[in-house]
Scaffold this motif. Structure first.
Motif, PDB file in Angstrom:
ATOM      1  N   ASN A 104       8.209 -13.936   8.752  1.00 48.89           N
ATOM      2  CA  ASN A 104       7.314 -15.249   8.433  1.00 48.89           C
ATOM      3  C   ASN A 104       7.160 -15.149   6.747  1.00 48.89           C
ATOM      4  O   ASN A 104       7.290 -16.083   6.155  1.00 48.89           O
ATOM      5  N   LEU A 105       6.707 -13.926   6.325  1.00 50.48           N
ATOM      6  CA  LEU A 105       6.558 -13.711   4.984  1.00 50.48           C
ATOM      7  C   LEU A 105       8.065 -13.881   4.245  1.00 50.48           C
ATOM      8  O   LEU A 105       8.102 -14.747   3.344  1.00 50.48           O
ATOM      9  N   ILE A 106       9.019 -13.300   4.901  1.00 54.64           N
ATOM     10  CA  ILE A 106      10.416 -13.327   4.407  1.00 54.64           C
ATOM     11  C   ILE A 106      10.948 -14.956   4.268  1.00 54.64           C
ATOM     12  O   ILE A 106      11.387 -15.471   3.144  1.00 54.64           O
ATOM     13  N   ARG A 107      10.586 -15.694   5.402  1.00 46.87           N
ATOM     14  CA  ARG A 107      11.104 -16.905   5.562  1.00 46.87           C
ATOM     15  C   ARG A 107      10.458 -17.683   4.479  1.00 46.87           C
ATOM     16  O   ARG A 107      10.948 -18.541   3.962  1.00 46.87           O
ATOM     17  N   ILE A 150      16.710 -19.010  -1.051  1.00 51.43           N
ATOM     18  CA  ILE A 150      17.695 -18.085  -0.695  1.00 51.43           C
ATOM     19  C   ILE A 150      17.855 -17.985   0.852  1.00 51.43           C
ATOM     20  O   ILE A 150      17.197 -18.165   1.643  1.00 51.43           O
ATOM     21  N   THR A 151      19.206 -18.050   1.014  1.00 51.15           N
ATOM     22  CA  THR A 151      19.731 -18.026   2.198  1.00 51.15           C
ATOM     23  C   THR A 151      20.100 -16.408   3.018  1.00 51.15           C
ATOM     24  O   THR A 151      20.614 -15.884   2.170  1.00 51.15           O
ATOM     25  N   ILE A 211      15.517  -5.915   6.443  1.00 53.27           N
ATOM     26  CA  ILE A 211      14.328  -5.926   5.431  1.00 53.27           C
ATOM     27  C   ILE A 211      13.122  -5.148   6.265  1.00 53.27           C
ATOM     28  O   ILE A 211      12.228  -4.498   5.595  1.00 53.27           O
ATOM     29  N   TYR A 212      12.887  -5.767   7.446  1.00 56.05           N
ATOM     30  CA  TYR A 212      11.603  -5.249   8.304  1.00 56.05           C
ATOM     31  C   TYR A 212      11.755  -3.783   8.475  1.00 56.05           C
ATOM     32  O   TYR A 212      10.862  -3.033   8.360  1.00 56.05           O
ATOM     33  N   LEU A 228      13.739  -8.337  -0.710  1.00 54.91           N
ATOM     34  CA  LEU A 228      14.353  -9.723  -1.096  1.00 54.91           C
ATOM     35  C   LEU A 228      14.623  -9.957  -2.288  1.00 54.91           C
ATOM     36  O   LEU A 228      15.486 -10.534  -2.761  1.00 54.91           O
ATOM     37  N   TYR A 229      13.714  -9.555  -3.385  1.00 54.97           N
ATOM     38  CA  TYR A 229      14.026  -9.970  -4.771  1.00 54.97           C
ATOM     39  C   TYR A 229      15.206  -9.168  -5.060  1.00 54.97           C
ATOM     40  O   TYR A 229      16.145  -9.938  -5.752  1.00 54.97           O
TER      41      TYR A 229
END
Length: 282
Positions: free
Chosen positions: A165-168, A176-177, A186-187, A201-202
Motif C-alpha cells: 500500500n505504501l509503495i502503491r 512510477i510504474t 522491495i518488501y 523505490l527512490y
C-alpha cells in the motif's frame, strides 16, 4: 527531488502506514485532549518511530521552529540534562506548544547518573511542552527512566499488504510504474521497514520497468544506524559545526570520506535549499 524517505514523511497520524493500534491510541488521546506529555516509541531502526513523533507534532499544531531534536549522545552529562530542564520551562514566544524529541535513548545506557537526572525533568514537564522519545533497545535503560514514559509504544515493521500500500501510494504520486514482482522484491529487501522501502523505490524510479527487479541489490540498502544518524543530523542542523562532527565521526568509524562524499553533498544541497540561505552556514 528528495529521497522519498524524507519527502514522504507523514504529516498527520492518518498518513502513517501500518501500526493501526498505535495510531488508534494516539488519535483517541488527541481527540479527548488526554495525550500524555511523555511518550516513548520502541522498535527497530527504520520502522517509523521518528515519523510518528513528527506526525504528532503536526497533530498538536506545533510550529516547526518549536520542535527540538535531541541527540542523547550529546546530552549524556548531568549538566546537559539540567540545561535542557531549564530550557523546557519556557513557553515559545507568542504562546503555543513545544516538543522535544529524544532520539536513540539507549545512548544513555552507559550513564546511570544522566538517566537519573532525567527523572526530575520527566516528572515536571510543563503544560506547554511534550517529550517524545525513541529507542531500539529499551532493555538497556533503567526501569525508573522507562517508567516516566506513558505509554511505551512498540512500533512494528509493516506487513506485506501495508508495504504494498505504501509503495502503491508513492508510486502513483510520482507516476512510477512497477511490476508486482518488483513490489514483492522491495518488501523482501526492506523487511517491512518503510524507510528502507522508500529508499529502494527512490533508487529505481528512473529505471526501466523490465530492469527494476535486478536493480535492487539488498546489500545497498542495509541499515547502518550510525550513518543514518549522521545524515539526519545534517538535515536537522546544517552548519559547519555539524559537518565537522560528521567528518570526525566518519574518521573514528574508519569510513572513507570519499565513499560518502556524494551523499553528503546532496544532503548539504537539500538543506541549503529547504532550510537556510547557504551564506548563513556559520
Amino acid at each position: 527531488m528528495e529521497n522519498f524517505a524524507i519527502s514522504e514523511r507523514p504529516t498527520c497520524i492518518n498518513d502513517v502506514f501500518g501500526n493501526e493500534k498505535i495510531k488508534t491510541i494516539l488519535k483517541t488521546a488527541i481527540e479527548t485532549n488526554s495525550l500524555p506529555h511523555s511518550i516513548m516509541f520502541v522498535g527497530e531502526g527504520g520502522c517509523g518511530k521518528t515519523s510518528l513523533c513528527n506526525a504528532l507534532c503536526h497533530e498538536l499544531d506545533v510550529d516547526e521552529i518549536n520542535v527540538h531534536y535531541i541527540d542523547l549522545g550529546m546530552y549524556a552529562s548531568i549538566d546537559s540534562v539540567r540545561e535542557l530542564g531549564e530550557q523546557i520551562k519556557y513557553a515559545p514566544l507568542g504562546g503555543g506548544k513545544c516538543v522535544y524529541i529524544l532520539e536513540e535513548c539507549h545512548k544513555l545506557s552507559s550513564n546511570k547518573k544522566a538517566q537519573e537526572a532525567f527523572l526530575f525533568l520527566l516528572e515536571h514537564i510543563p503544560e506547554h511542552a511534550y517529550i517524545f522519545a525513541t529507542t531500539t533497545n529499551p532493555e538497556q535503560l533503567l526501569k525508573p527512566f522507562l517508567s516516566r514514559f506513558e505509554p511505551l509504544l512498540k512500533v512494528e515493521p509493516l506487513n506485506k499488504d501495508e508495504t504494498f500500500n505504501l509503495i502503491r501510494t508513492v508510486s502513483k504520486k510520482y507516476d512510477i510504474t512497477l511490476k508486482k514482482s518488483t513490489a514483492e522484491r522491495i518488501y523482501e529487501v526492506s523487511d517491512g521497514k518503510p524507510r528502507v522501502a522508500l529508499r529502494i523505490l527512490y533508487s529505481i524510479k528512473d529505471v526501466p520497468v523490465e530492469e527494476q527487479y535486478d536493480a535492487i541489490q539488498s546489500n545497498e540498502f542495509e541499515e547502518v544506524p550510525e550513518m543514518i544518524e549522521l545524515y539526519e543530523m545534517l538535515v536537522r542542523k546544517p552548519n559547519t559545526d555539524t559537518y565537522k562532527t560528521v567528518m570526525e565521526t566518519l574518521d573514528k568509524m574508519g569510513q572513507d570520506w570519499e565513499s560518502h562524499r556524494l551523499g553528503l553533498i546532496a544532503i548539504a544541497g537539500n538543506c541549503a535549499m529547504r532550510v537556510i540561505n547557504p551564506t548563513n552556514l556559520t
